[in-house]
Motif scaffolding. Structure first.
Motif, PDB file in Angstrom:
ATOM      1  N   LEU A 136       1.309  -1.217  -0.188  1.00  0.00           N
ATOM      2  CA  LEU A 136      -0.298   0.162   0.068  1.00  0.00           C
ATOM      3  C   LEU A 136       0.853   1.301   0.052  1.00  0.00           C
ATOM      4  N   LEU A 137       0.585   2.133  -1.075  1.00  0.00           N
ATOM      5  CA  LEU A 137       1.528   3.750  -1.288  1.00  0.00           C
ATOM      6  C   LEU A 137       0.189   4.559  -0.789  1.00  0.00           C
ATOM      7  N   ASN A 138       0.353   5.211   0.173  1.00  0.00           N
ATOM      8  CA  ASN A 138      -0.986   6.242   0.480  1.00  0.00           C
ATOM      9  C   ASN A 138       0.456   7.529   0.236  1.00  0.00           C
ATOM     10  N   GLY A 139      -0.813   8.415   0.190  1.00  0.00           N
ATOM     11  CA  GLY A 139       0.249   9.846  -0.834  1.00  0.00           C
ATOM     12  C   GLY A 139       0.615   9.781  -1.802  1.00  0.00           C
ATOM     13  N   ARG A 140       0.818  11.264  -2.144  1.00  0.00           N
ATOM     14  CA  ARG A 140       1.443  11.207  -3.403  1.00  0.00           C
ATOM     15  C   ARG A 140       3.165  11.119  -2.834  1.00  0.00           C
ATOM     16  N   LYS A 141       4.065  11.410  -1.457  1.00  0.00           N
ATOM     17  CA  LYS A 141       5.058  11.832  -1.566  1.00  0.00           C
ATOM     18  C   LYS A 141       5.616   9.797  -2.120  1.00  0.00           C
ATOM     19  N   ALA A 142       4.999   9.666  -0.579  1.00  0.00           N
ATOM     20  CA  ALA A 142       5.544   7.661  -0.913  1.00  0.00           C
ATOM     21  C   ALA A 142       4.916   7.172  -2.490  1.00  0.00           C
TER      22      ALA A 142
END
Length: 136
Positions: free
Chosen positions: A47-53
């Motif tokens: 799971l990649l949460n958020g634009r930064k990740a």
């Protein structure tokens, strides 16, 4: 509301995303991602949460030598535009191709898009969520 304009705008945004992935262009990917975008990978459901990740993950991917890099592309098969909200669902197929031209992995995906400029003359569709399933 279903509109050919919305469908085309999302297809163009997807084409831009694919081009950015092929060219390793983080600057082109950034405006296509909502700040709170979520991505669930196809194999291990990371799971990649958020634009930064997500940008950090792509930066790592792009840092691999070209001879070792896998290039990912999504192929849109259908887009459904909501009649009540400025959102849409995209379905399609994806694949990762190695530098040798061989498909390393492939499968299906679904993506949720949101028009951040719903009341403006020009739409601004961004990805809010993508989920991938690896089938090969």
């Amino acid at each position: 509301m279903h509109s050919p304009t919305a469908d085309l705008a999302i297809r163009l945004a997807r084409a831009e995303f694919n081009r950015a992935l092929e060219q390793g262009d983080l600057n082109a990917i950034t405006p296509l991602l909502a700040p709170n975008v979520t991505l669930i990978t196809g194999t291990d459901s990371a799971l990649l949460n958020g634009r930064k990740a997500q940008l950090l993950a792509w930066k790592r991917e792009f840092s691999a030598p070209l001879a070792q890099r896998t290039t990912y592309a999504r192929t849109t098969e259908a887009i459904t535009i909501s009649r009540v909200e400025p959102i849409a669902m995209e379905h399609g197929a994806w694949q990762g191709v190695g530098a040798n031209g061989k498909i390393q992995a492939s499968g299906t995906y679904a993506a949720k898009w949101r028009n951040l400029a719903a009341n403006a003359p020009q739409p601004r569709w961004v990805l809010e969520a993508e989920i991938f399933v690896t089938l090969k």
